[in-house]
Design a protein around this motif. Structure first.
Motif: not given
Length: 176
Positions: A36, A38, A41, A170, A172
């Motif tokens: 993930v 976030p 970042t 967020n 994935t």
């Protein structure tokens, strides 16, 4: 007696089960690992070429380069050298009466290693040129009215200019 234990079928099954358990626990599949990324970042960026306020127009798309690898859990999710896209929001050439030029660029997105588009925020780039308005007015009144046509300087963002954008939400990512 010990020899009868070694020859027992139960011992063979238990040994096989232990080997399978140890193999599963000691190796981690990295090829399909998902991590993930976030929100918030930081993504270190740099300009790829000189950007001038008199050479861009609002709506124009400009390329930027990711300066360093972005890693999550020791896995690269956005490699260095990836191309990020930005869009010119406002731009104005330097004008008469000493008014400076300016340019504002919003960084939009970059591609992750799994080809997903990572949307970015907080990476607006704003630059102003040199304002010569006071000089133009004073010289226009004191020396010659033609000084009122004096232009300010255009805004310039040099190639290699470093700044940070941030991940908007967020995500994935299937890391490689």
């Amino acid at each position: 007696m010990i020899q009868s234990i070694y020859q027992s079928t139960y011992v063979k099954y238990v040994a096989l089960l232990l080997v399978i358990c140890c193999t599963c626990m000691s190796f981690r599949m990295r090829g399909n690992a998902e991590v993930v990324l976030p929100a918030g970042t930081p993504i270190p960026m740099e300009t790829m070429s000189l950007i001038r306020s008199d050479q861009v127009i609002p709506g124009q798309v400009i390329d930027f380069r990711v300066k360093y690898d972005v890693k999550v859990e020791d896995q690269v999710v956005i490699p260095a050298g990836s191309i990020a896209k930005g869009q010119v929001m406002r731009a104005q050439k330097a004008k008469g009466l000493g008014k400076e030029g300016f340019v504002e660029i919003q960084i939009k997105s970059v591609q992750a290693v799994d080809q997903q588009e990572v949307f970015l925020t907080g990476g607006n780039l704003y630059q102003e040129g040199e304002d010569k308005q006071t000089l133009a007015i004073v010289l226009g009144i004191v020396v010659c009215i033609l000084f009122l046509t004096m232009k300010g300087k255009n805004a310039e963002v040099p190639a290699g200019f470093e700044f940070n954008a941030h991940v908007a939400t967020n995500m994935t990512i299937a890391a490689k």
